[in-house]
Design an enzyme around this catalytic site. Structure first.
Site, PDB file in Angstrom:
ATOM      1  N   HIS A   1       1.014  -1.247  -0.103  1.00 28.43           N
ATOM      2  CA  HIS A   1      -0.120   0.126  -0.042  1.00 28.43           C
ATOM      3  C   HIS A   1       0.772   1.226  -0.110  1.00 28.43           C
ATOM      4  O   HIS A   1       0.938   2.073  -0.899  1.00 28.43           O
ATOM      5  CB  HIS A   1      -0.931  -0.041   1.073  1.00 28.43           C
ATOM      6  CG  HIS A   1      -1.647   1.276   1.364  1.00 28.43           C
ATOM      7  ND1 HIS A   1      -2.523   1.839   0.668  1.00 28.43           N
ATOM      8  CD2 HIS A   1      -1.718   2.154   2.452  1.00 28.43           C
ATOM      9  CE1 HIS A   1      -2.901   3.153   1.198  1.00 28.43           C
ATOM     10  NE2 HIS A   1      -2.313   3.092   2.380  1.00 28.43           N
TER      11      HIS A   1
ATOM     12  N   HIS B   1       4.023   7.009   5.353  1.00 29.14           N
ATOM     13  CA  HIS B   1       2.794   7.523   5.919  1.00 29.14           C
ATOM     14  C   HIS B   1       1.813   6.924   7.036  1.00 29.14           C
ATOM     15  O   HIS B   1       1.196   7.528   7.742  1.00 29.14           O
ATOM     16  CB  HIS B   1       2.023   8.019   4.584  1.00 29.14           C
ATOM     17  CG  HIS B   1       0.958   7.059   3.948  1.00 29.14           C
ATOM     18  ND1 HIS B   1       1.390   5.945   3.043  1.00 29.14           N
ATOM     19  CD2 HIS B   1      -0.256   6.804   4.347  1.00 29.14           C
ATOM     20  CE1 HIS B   1       0.352   5.320   2.660  1.00 29.14           C
ATOM     21  NE2 HIS B   1      -0.483   5.662   3.509  1.00 29.14           N
ATOM     22  N   ASP B   2       1.962   5.482   6.781  1.00 32.09           N
ATOM     23  CA  ASP B   2       1.358   4.685   7.753  1.00 32.09           C
ATOM     24  C   ASP B   2       1.951   3.911   8.980  1.00 32.09           C
ATOM     25  O   ASP B   2       1.595   3.474   9.771  1.00 32.09           O
ATOM     26  CB  ASP B   2       0.388   3.522   7.067  1.00 32.09           C
ATOM     27  CG  ASP B   2      -0.950   4.094   6.359  1.00 32.09           C
ATOM     28  OD1 ASP B   2      -1.496   5.048   6.999  1.00 32.09           O
ATOM     29  OD2 ASP B   2      -1.322   3.397   5.373  1.00 32.09           O
TER      30      ASP B   2
ATOM     31  N   GLU C   1       1.172   5.565  12.363  1.00 34.88           N
ATOM     32  CA  GLU C   1      -0.274   5.257  12.716  1.00 34.88           C
ATOM     33  C   GLU C   1      -0.259   4.014  12.884  1.00 34.88           C
ATOM     34  O   GLU C   1      -1.181   3.596  13.779  1.00 34.88           O
ATOM     35  CB  GLU C   1      -0.927   5.633  11.386  1.00 34.88           C
ATOM     36  CG  GLU C   1      -2.413   5.026  11.335  1.00 34.88           C
ATOM     37  CD  GLU C   1      -3.706   6.013  11.741  1.00 34.88           C
ATOM     38  OE1 GLU C   1      -3.207   6.873  12.549  1.00 34.88           O
ATOM     39  OE2 GLU C   1      -4.621   5.451  11.826  1.00 34.88           O
ATOM     40  N   ASP C   2       0.135   3.042  12.107  1.00 37.38           N
ATOM     41  CA  ASP C   2      -0.163   1.618  12.412  1.00 37.38           C
ATOM     42  C   ASP C   2       0.983   0.767  13.066  1.00 37.38           C
ATOM     43  O   ASP C   2       0.347  -0.440  13.272  1.00 37.38           O
ATOM     44  CB  ASP C   2      -0.333   1.196  11.005  1.00 37.38           C
ATOM     45  CG  ASP C   2      -1.561   1.626  10.245  1.00 37.38           C
ATOM     46  OD1 ASP C   2      -2.457   2.320  11.277  1.00 37.38           O
ATOM     47  OD2 ASP C   2      -1.682   1.561   9.169  1.00 37.38           O
TER      48      ASP C   2
ATOM     49  N   ASP D   1      -2.954   8.567  -1.015  1.00 41.40           N
ATOM     50  CA  ASP D   1      -3.254   7.311  -0.107  1.00 41.40           C
ATOM     51  C   ASP D   1      -4.937   7.097  -0.425  1.00 41.40           C
ATOM     52  O   ASP D   1      -5.379   5.557  -0.558  1.00 41.40           O
ATOM     53  CB  ASP D   1      -3.308   7.940   1.378  1.00 41.40           C
ATOM     54  CG  ASP D   1      -3.789   6.813   2.303  1.00 41.40           C
ATOM     55  OD1 ASP D   1      -3.269   5.833   2.100  1.00 41.40           O
ATOM     56  OD2 ASP D   1      -4.414   7.168   3.283  1.00 41.40           O
TER      57      ASP D   1
HETATM   58 MN    MN Z   1      -2.578   4.625   4.001  1.00 36.76          MN
END
Ligand code: MN
Length: 752
Positions: free
Chosen positions: A60, A85-86, A89-90, A151
């Protein structure tokens, strides 16, 4: 979570190589190594996770970075940020680590993306507020939004993996917010794909149908296009142009949109047939002139449709778009839309902001258009009065429109949203111009302030220092900026009047050696029928309340207007009527002579009753009585849930009751009013109630929001007949949309 198989790892590395191979425009060693490091970092961080589709998660961010690099053309910082980018967050990776490894720029962008995601991607119902937060990051770095859009684009491309309900939510959000945002960023290709994908998931059948229509029609279309293009190609070549000419199919979404909104059949969407000419301009000659030269060559061949010429080379769209569009009559009587662009214009049209940075120095014009827009966004964002929903509406409108461009008397251009009025223009110039506006001259003709402007109008605002801002003005304007400024002006004017009124009252009272106190204020409020102190002061300040007879008012004894009693007929179990009065209510007009049967002893001639606090029945309401163990009959509305419970459980203690006569006792009822916030609606409401002979206001609570007001009134009335009459009168006031009686809940003071 499953560890990656060697085969998967191989595929991931192959895809990454593809990214690196494609990034030929990134040459510096440090930039290339930044991307490699970002990839390795993200790869390691996401190693144990997979997407809903089952594929390794890193695919992704990798795909998003490809969109960033190939479809938008941003540089190494953005590509690295897209890869990462994630991560915050993840995974467990803290932002500090990103900053340490990749520097502050990448870290700021990743942080922005994490924040957006934190508020936006969750199942939050506060979409509007979140959207606002998302746009706040615009002030940090526009790249945050561009990566967010990429995204979203990748998520839309892979939406199949999600359950249907989730798909619908994401697809709706996409068409509602992201596509317009992409449009505003000038990312046309991405906007178009987002819209098409959204349609595919929201209306699969329609999508397939339009797709089929396009397909069926393809052969005819390409034949006509070929026929159309051949002479154009010849002519441009012999004139020495370097160019590409392509037939351009319209997007599925835009066809659907036109069919829906203009209600025309597929065959009649005339820009269905469109060609685009992208040429390399001759250096040293303004691009605009060259576009018009191409236009001239084409219209030598085909007749233009007069009202379908769009000149965005003289005046670019506010999102920076430049091109010359013309619709001409092609072969077989078909209209063909021709878009004429230079190479630079084409890149701006496709890549939006990113391209603008690239061409930043070539002309100053576009850059300032974009800056102007960003400035406007920040203005809206910084307005403390703008609430989130209003903001999104305004913002969305700004995104979609359809701007108009108007001129100041000195010929300066102002860009306003479509439907903007002269008053919007006034506030666009300056708050003081808006506040003092009285009328306008549009193209030298006098018009009122709510006059809707058209592109090309020249507008002059006529001001006056006497004119006072009116609440209706809020209906005249469409921009959030003007709305905010009007609200501020109204507020400060009110504050000013209230202060002035307070001072006037204090001075007048001083003459009698008095200071304002609750008793004095109450008397004045009753006398002048106002609902609170502020209104009293404000009316004094405006000169609507004369303080000359102050002394007389203060001396007055307030009579007790409301004599409290009413009559209720209570039937004993044997059905004999007995009359009685409310013990809390005072005097009975008719001393109950007959004992209530069942209560029936001579020594207790009266049956006491009280109205239940849960439903506060008043005379005229359909009621039942419940004989409580203490001998008091509790009166409930028949539909009261407590009454239903009592009937179910203590059926034998239920006594039929009926209101027999209405006298002058007043009852407290609560009424909810909703409507449009018009200039004098408050005073009309209070006047209507005060003028009704049989009602009196206890409290009044009004709030206004977006031009809609809600009022909660507590009013004393005699009975339902009077109440209904009064409610009818309220309903008749212009602007009022609903008038509803509410139950007064328990533990609230029901009898006043
Ligand atoms: Mn994403």
């Amino acid at each position: 979570m499953a560890v990656l198989t060697p085969k998967e790892d191989q595929e991931i590395r192959r895809q990454f190589q593809e990214l690196m191979d494609g990034c030929t425009f990134i040459r510096s060693e440090s930039d290339r190594s930044l991307i490699v490091r970002a990839f390795e970092f993200a790869h390691a961080a996401h190693a144990s996770t997979r997407r809903k589709s089952g594929e390794p998660y890193i695919i992704h961010p990798l795909s998003v970075s490809k969109i960033i690099a190939f479809e938008i053309g941003l540089g190494a910082t953005s590509i690295a940020a897209a890869l990462l980018h994630d991560v915050v967050e993840d995974t467990d990776v803290p932002l500090e680590l990103i900053e340490k490894d990749f520097g502050p720029r990448v870290s700021i962008i990743v942080d922005g993306l994490t924040k957006i995601s934190g508020v936006f991607d969750k199942d939050s119902s506060l979409q509007a507020e979140n959207f606002r937060k998302m746009l706040l990051t615009l002030s940090d770095d526009v790249r945050v939004i561009i990566i967010k859009l990429s995204d979203r684009l990748h998520n839309m491309r892979t939406l199949d993996a999600l359950p249907a309900a989730k798909r619908l939510k994401i697809a709706s959000e996409t068409v509602y917010l992201y596509a317009p945002l992409a449009h505003r960023m000038g990312l046309y290709a991405i906007k178009q794909e987002l819209e098409d994908l959204s349609l595919k998931y929201r209306h699969p059948l329609i999508y397939q149908e339009v797709l089929k229509l396009l397909h069926d029609n393809e052969e005819t279309r390409s034949r006509i296009i070929d026929e159309f293009v051949a002479p154009v190609r010849e002519k441009l070549t012999s004139a020495g142009y370097q160019f590409d000419i392509t037939g351009r199919p319209k997007s599925i979404y835009s066809i659907y949109y036109k069919m829906q909104h203009k209600n025309i059949p597929f065959e009649e969407i005339y820009d269905l047939l469109a060609v685009r000419i992208v040429f390399d301009p001759e250096p040293g000659i303004p691009e605009k002139n060259q576009c018009w030269s191409v236009y001239s060559l084409i219209t030598d061949l085909y007749t233009p449709k007069q009202d379908r010429i769009r000149d965005w080379v003289s005046l670019p769209k506010a999102n920076g778009y430049e091109a010359l569009h013309v619709t001409v009559m092609g072969p077989h009587g078909k209209w063909v839309e021709v878009q004429i662009r230079t190479r630079r214009m084409d890149e701006i049209a496709e890549k939006g902001f990113a391209a603008h940075w690239k061409y930043k120095n070539s002309t100053t014009q576009q850059e300032s258009e974009l800056d102007k827009w960003l400035k406007k966004v920040r203005e809206i964002l910084n307005d403390p009065n703008a609430d989130a929903i209003e903001f999104v509406n305004e913002f969305k409108m700004n995104l979609f429109s359809s701007e108009i461009q108007v001129f100041t008397p000195k010929g300066q251009i102002k860009t306003l949203p479509q439907r903007a009025t002269a008053l919007d223009f006034a506030y666009e110039i300056h708050s003081e111009v808006g506040n003092a506006a009285m009328a306008a001259k549009v193209n030298y003709k006098l018009v009122p302030l709510n006059h809707v402007l058209k592109s090309g109008d020249q507008v002059e605002i006529i001001t006056s220092d006497k004119k006072r801002i009116q609440r209706e003005w809020l209906d005249y304007v469409v921009t959030a900026k003007a709305k905010g400024m009007i609200m501020n002006a109204i507020k400060s004017e009110n504050r000013h009047r209230t202060e002035k009124g307070k001072e006037m009252l204090e001075n007048r009272l001083k003459e009698f050696n008095l200071v304002p106190n609750a008793r004095i204020l109450k008397k004045l409020m009753d006398e002048h029928i106002v609902v609170n102190k502020d209104e009293l002061y404000s009316k004094i300040g405006m000169g609507l309340i004369d303080l000359e007879d102050l002394q007389k008012i203060l001396r007055k004894n307030t009579p007790n207007k409301w004599i409290r009693y009413w009559q209720l007929q209570i039937f004993g179990p044997k059905g004999r009527p007995s009359k009685d009065t409310d013990e809390t209510a005072g005097v009975s007009p008719d001393e109950g002579k007959e004992p209530a049967a069942g209560m029936g002893k001579e020594e207790k001639p009266k049956v006491s009753f009280r109205t239940a606090r849960c439903c506060t029945p008043i005379p005229g309401d359909d009621v039942i009585g419940y004989l409580a163990p203490n001998g008091i009959v509790n009166i409930h509305k028949s539909r009261c849930p407590n009454a239903v419970k009592l009937v179910a459980n203590h059926g034998n203690m239920i006594v039929p009751v009926k209101w027999t006569s209405y006298t002058i006792l007043s009852f407290l009822v609560r009424i909810e009013i909703k409507g449009i916030d018009r200039y004098d609606i408050y005073s009309q409401i209070t006047r209507t109630i005060a003028e009704g002979l049989n009602a009196n206001i206890r409290t009044i609570n009004m709030s206004s929001h977006d031009g809609i007001f809600e009022g909660l009134l507590e009013i004393y009335v005699r009975n339902t007949r009077d109440l209904e009459q009064m409610m009818d009168k309220l309903k008749a006031i212009k602007g009022i949309e609903s008038v509803k009686r509410l139950d007064i809940r328990e533990n609230e003071d029901a009898q006043g």
